[in-house]
Design a protein around this motif. Structure first.
Motif, short mmCIF file in Angstrom:
data_model
loop_
_atom_site.label_atom_id
_atom_site.label_comp_id
_atom_site.label_asym_id
_atom_site.label_seq_id
_atom_site.Cartn_x
_atom_site.Cartn_y
_atom_site.Cartn_z
N ASN A 118 -49.09 -51.87 15.25
CA ASN A 118 -49.56 -53.23 14.97
C ASN A 118 -49.66 -54.06 16.26
N LYS A 119 -50.11 -55.29 16.13
CA LYS A 119 -50.30 -56.14 17.31
C LYS A 119 -49.00 -56.51 17.99
N ALA A 120 -47.88 -56.36 17.29
CA ALA A 120 -46.57 -56.61 17.90
C ALA A 120 -46.05 -55.37 18.64
N GLY A 121 -46.82 -54.26 18.53
CA GLY A 121 -46.45 -53.04 19.24
C GLY A 121 -45.56 -52.09 18.46
N HIS A 122 -45.53 -52.24 17.13
CA HIS A 122 -44.63 -51.42 16.32
C HIS A 122 -45.37 -50.63 15.26
N LYS A 123 -44.77 -49.50 14.88
CA LYS A 123 -45.23 -48.70 13.75
C LYS A 123 -44.37 -49.03 12.54
N LEU A 124 -44.82 -48.63 11.37
CA LEU A 124 -44.06 -48.88 10.14
C LEU A 124 -42.66 -48.27 10.24
N ILE A 125 -42.54 -47.11 10.84
CA ILE A 125 -41.24 -46.45 10.96
C ILE A 125 -40.25 -47.30 11.74
N ASP A 126 -40.72 -48.16 12.62
CA ASP A 126 -39.82 -49.04 13.36
C ASP A 126 -39.15 -50.05 12.43
N TYR A 127 -39.90 -50.54 11.43
CA TYR A 127 -39.33 -51.46 10.45
C TYR A 127 -38.37 -50.72 9.51
N VAL A 157 -36.71 -45.04 0.79
CA VAL A 157 -37.89 -44.64 0.04
C VAL A 157 -38.92 -43.99 0.96
N TYR A 158 -39.00 -44.46 2.19
CA TYR A 158 -39.95 -43.93 3.16
C TYR A 158 -39.72 -42.43 3.36
N ALA A 159 -38.46 -42.03 3.52
CA ALA A 159 -38.14 -40.63 3.83
C ALA A 159 -37.88 -39.77 2.61
N ASN A 160 -37.44 -40.37 1.49
CA ASN A 160 -36.92 -39.55 0.40
C ASN A 160 -37.62 -39.67 -0.94
N SER A 161 -38.66 -40.49 -1.04
CA SER A 161 -39.33 -40.66 -2.34
C SER A 161 -40.27 -39.51 -2.68
N GLY A 162 -40.67 -38.76 -1.67
CA GLY A 162 -41.65 -37.71 -1.89
C GLY A 162 -43.09 -38.22 -1.85
N LEU A 167 -24.71 -62.46 1.12
CA LEU A 167 -23.31 -62.05 1.14
C LEU A 167 -22.36 -63.24 1.21
N THR A 168 -22.81 -64.34 1.76
CA THR A 168 -21.99 -65.55 1.82
C THR A 168 -21.98 -66.27 0.48
N GLU A 169 -23.14 -66.32 -0.17
CA GLU A 169 -23.25 -67.00 -1.46
C GLU A 169 -22.47 -66.30 -2.57
N LYS A 170 -22.45 -64.97 -2.53
CA LYS A 170 -21.71 -64.22 -3.54
C LYS A 170 -21.07 -63.01 -2.86
N THR A 171 -19.85 -63.18 -2.45
CA THR A 171 -19.17 -62.17 -1.64
C THR A 171 -18.92 -60.86 -2.38
N THR A 172 -18.97 -60.88 -3.70
CA THR A 172 -18.71 -59.66 -4.49
C THR A 172 -19.98 -58.93 -4.90
N ILE A 173 -21.11 -59.42 -4.49
CA ILE A 173 -22.38 -58.83 -4.92
C ILE A 173 -22.55 -57.42 -4.38
N ARG A 174 -23.23 -56.60 -5.13
CA ARG A 174 -23.64 -55.28 -4.66
C ARG A 174 -25.06 -55.44 -4.13
N LEU A 175 -25.22 -55.24 -2.86
CA LEU A 175 -26.50 -55.46 -2.19
C LEU A 175 -27.03 -54.13 -1.69
N GLY A 176 -28.26 -53.81 -2.08
CA GLY A 176 -28.90 -52.58 -1.64
C GLY A 176 -30.19 -52.88 -0.90
N LEU A 177 -30.44 -52.16 0.16
CA LEU A 177 -31.64 -52.34 0.96
C LEU A 177 -32.60 -51.18 0.72
N PHE A 178 -33.87 -51.49 0.53
CA PHE A 178 -34.89 -50.47 0.30
C PHE A 178 -35.89 -50.49 1.44
N THR A 179 -36.19 -49.32 1.97
CA THR A 179 -37.24 -49.22 3.00
C THR A 179 -38.60 -49.19 2.31
N PRO A 180 -39.66 -49.53 3.05
CA PRO A 180 -41.00 -49.47 2.45
C PRO A 180 -41.49 -48.03 2.30
#
Length: 136
Positions: free
Chosen positions: A69-78, A96-101, A42-55
């Motif tokens: 996992n060994k850090a004490g988390h499930k995938l849903i935590d990420y 994608v985790y919740a809505n991809s089917g 966002l700093t390098e290109k302030t006008t960019i359209r940035l989208g985040l995808f879940t696993p």
């Protein structure tokens, strides 16, 4: 470039990366490194359209959606961390985790190995992701 997609989280889960805290910019944690990446883009290109995808759901290499996992988390935590970061920066999140089917019951149909999508999986996921991209 005008659009950037960040799709990640499943490897962090598998590699036992600690989540950390959303308020701390510590690049040894998932929250900190992800926020650092978002802010860099966002700093390098302030006008960019940035989208985040879940696993996607997964069941590969001894790691499934029910694994802690060994850090004490499930995938849903990420997944939830990505959604929180999206909210923090007012960025759209393609859940994608919740809505991809694609889920634990049909991973064998839509993935090659319980993790990586096959052609059917990409087609299924693509319908949802294309609609998401068109919305931003």
């Amino acid at each position: 470039y005008d659009l950037c997609i960040i799709a990640g989280g499943t490897n962090d889960f598998k590699l036992d990366v600690p989540l950390g805290n959303i308020t701390v910019m510590d690049d040894t944690t998932f929250y900190g490194a992800y926020r650092k990446m978002v802010e860099h883009i966002l700093t390098e290109k302030t006008t960019i359209r940035l989208g985040l995808f879940t696993p996607l759901h997964r069941n590969n290499g001894g790691y499934s959606v029910t694994t802690v996992n060994k850090a004490g988390h499930k995938l849903i935590d990420y997944v939830n961390a990505i959604k929180s970061i999206g909210e923090m920066y007012s960025l759209p999140v393609c859940d994608v985790y919740a809505n991809s089917g694609i889920n634990a019951f049909n991973l064998s149909v839509y993935t090659m190995d319980g993790l990586h999508p096959n052609d059917k999986g990409y087609a299924r996921m693509g319908e949802y992701c294309a609609a998401f991209l068109e919305s931003i």
